[in-house]
Design a protein around this motif. Structure first.
Motif, short mmCIF file in Angstrom:
data_model
loop_
_atom_site.label_atom_id
_atom_site.label_comp_id
_atom_site.label_asym_id
_atom_site.label_seq_id
_atom_site.Cartn_x
_atom_site.Cartn_y
_atom_site.Cartn_z
N ALA A 1 7.68 3.59 2.11
CA ALA A 1 8.71 3.56 3.15
C ALA A 1 10.08 3.77 2.51
O ALA A 1 10.34 3.29 1.40
CB ALA A 1 8.68 2.22 3.88
N PHE B 1 1.43 -6.16 6.05
CA PHE B 1 1.29 -4.84 5.46
C PHE B 1 2.67 -4.34 5.04
O PHE B 1 3.58 -4.26 5.86
CB PHE B 1 0.68 -3.87 6.49
CG PHE B 1 -0.71 -4.28 6.92
CD1 PHE B 1 -1.82 -3.83 6.22
CD2 PHE B 1 -0.90 -5.10 8.02
CE1 PHE B 1 -3.10 -4.20 6.61
CE2 PHE B 1 -2.17 -5.47 8.42
CZ PHE B 1 -3.28 -5.02 7.71
N THR B 2 2.82 -4.00 3.76
CA THR B 2 4.08 -3.50 3.23
C THR B 2 3.85 -2.13 2.62
O THR B 2 3.10 -2.00 1.64
CB THR B 2 4.67 -4.48 2.20
OG1 THR B 2 4.85 -5.76 2.81
CG2 THR B 2 6.00 -3.98 1.66
N ASN B 3 4.49 -1.12 3.18
CA ASN B 3 4.33 0.26 2.75
C ASN B 3 5.31 0.56 1.62
O ASN B 3 6.52 0.60 1.84
CB ASN B 3 4.58 1.19 3.94
CG ASN B 3 4.40 2.65 3.60
OD1 ASN B 3 4.18 3.03 2.45
ND2 ASN B 3 4.52 3.48 4.61
N CYS C 1 -5.75 5.66 1.26
CA CYS C 1 -5.18 4.31 1.38
C CYS C 1 -4.84 4.01 2.84
O CYS C 1 -5.12 2.92 3.35
CB CYS C 1 -3.93 4.18 0.52
SG CYS C 1 -4.17 4.65 -1.21
N VAL C 2 -4.23 4.98 3.51
CA VAL C 2 -3.84 4.79 4.91
C VAL C 2 -5.07 4.58 5.79
O VAL C 2 -5.05 3.74 6.69
CB VAL C 2 -2.98 5.98 5.41
CG1 VAL C 2 -2.80 5.95 6.91
CG2 VAL C 2 -1.63 5.97 4.70
N ILE D 1 -6.09 1.02 5.31
CA ILE D 1 -5.11 0.13 5.96
C ILE D 1 -5.28 0.16 7.47
O ILE D 1 -5.21 -0.88 8.13
CB ILE D 1 -3.68 0.50 5.52
CG1 ILE D 1 -3.46 0.20 4.04
CG2 ILE D 1 -2.63 -0.20 6.40
CD1 ILE D 1 -3.67 -1.26 3.64
N TYR E 1 0.83 -1.21 0.00
CA TYR E 1 0.00 0.00 0.00
C TYR E 1 0.86 1.25 0.00
O TYR E 1 2.01 1.24 0.41
CB TYR E 1 -0.95 0.00 1.20
CG TYR E 1 -0.24 0.22 2.52
CD1 TYR E 1 -0.16 1.48 3.09
CD2 TYR E 1 0.37 -0.84 3.18
CE1 TYR E 1 0.51 1.69 4.28
CE2 TYR E 1 1.03 -0.64 4.38
CZ TYR E 1 1.10 0.62 4.92
OH TYR E 1 1.77 0.82 6.09
N ASP E 2 0.26 2.35 -0.45
CA ASP E 2 0.93 3.65 -0.51
C ASP E 2 0.71 4.37 0.81
O ASP E 2 -0.37 4.91 1.05
CB ASP E 2 0.37 4.45 -1.69
CG ASP E 2 0.99 5.84 -1.82
OD1 ASP E 2 1.87 6.20 -1.01
OD2 ASP E 2 0.57 6.56 -2.75
N GLY E 3 1.71 4.38 1.64
CA GLY E 3 1.62 5.00 2.96
C GLY E 3 1.58 6.51 2.93
O GLY E 3 1.45 7.14 3.97
N GLU E 4 1.66 7.12 1.75
CA GLU E 4 1.54 8.57 1.63
C GLU E 4 0.17 8.97 1.09
O GLU E 4 -0.10 10.16 0.92
CB GLU E 4 2.65 9.12 0.74
CG GLU E 4 4.02 8.97 1.38
CD GLU E 4 5.15 9.49 0.51
OE1 GLU E 4 4.89 9.90 -0.64
OE2 GLU E 4 6.29 9.49 1.00
#
Length: 137
Positions: free
Chosen positions: A46, A41-43, A23-24, A27, A16-19
């Motif tokens: 990061a 969960f893989t950002n 999306c956040v 998540i 997922y796009d942590g920015e």
């Protein structure tokens, strides 16, 4: 970071796009629902994330959501993209009863179309457009 699922307990890995604020939020909900630790969960935003470790490009990960199902026996991990990722995530947290209807003709097509529209406009919708990320080709 590793190119394998960290434990056999995980039934799906989501990239997922942590920015991305939307999306956040999704998540965070999934992390709260994931009481049995079934999701990894893989950002992809990061600093230490390296798309090449997964034989993908950063653009591929940014264009639409990716997931992986764990390796089974001699079978390698299986990549999934788009709406199927969400189906697997919700099944992993015990909401599998919601998944079946999303596979029905008509509903499936609408969901796939809606997700594609969102994915293509995600940066614009979340106020993250730049000349580079939202250029007209």
């Amino acid at each position: 970071m590793t190119n394998q699922l960290l434990t056999t307990n995980h039934t799906v890995e989501v990239f997922y796009d942590g920015e991305c604020p939307l999306c956040v939020r999704e998540i965070q909900l999934l992390k709260w629902l994931d009481r049995k630790d079934r999701i990894q969960f893989t950002n992809i935003a990061a600093p230490d994330f390296n798309a090449a470790e997964y034989e993908r490009t950063p653009v591929q990960f940014m264009d639409e959501i990716h997931g992986r199902l764990p390796a089974k026996g001699s079978q390698p991990a299986q990549w999934i993209i788009g709406v199927e990722v969400f189906r697997q995530l919700y099944a992993a947290v015990g909401l599998g009863f919601l998944v079946g209807p999303t596979r029905l003709p008509g509903i499936s097509h609408v969901l796939n179309f809606g997700y594609q529209v969102f994915a293509k406009n995600r940066l614009r919708l979340t106020g993250r457009c730049t000349a580079k990320t939202c250029e007209v080709k």
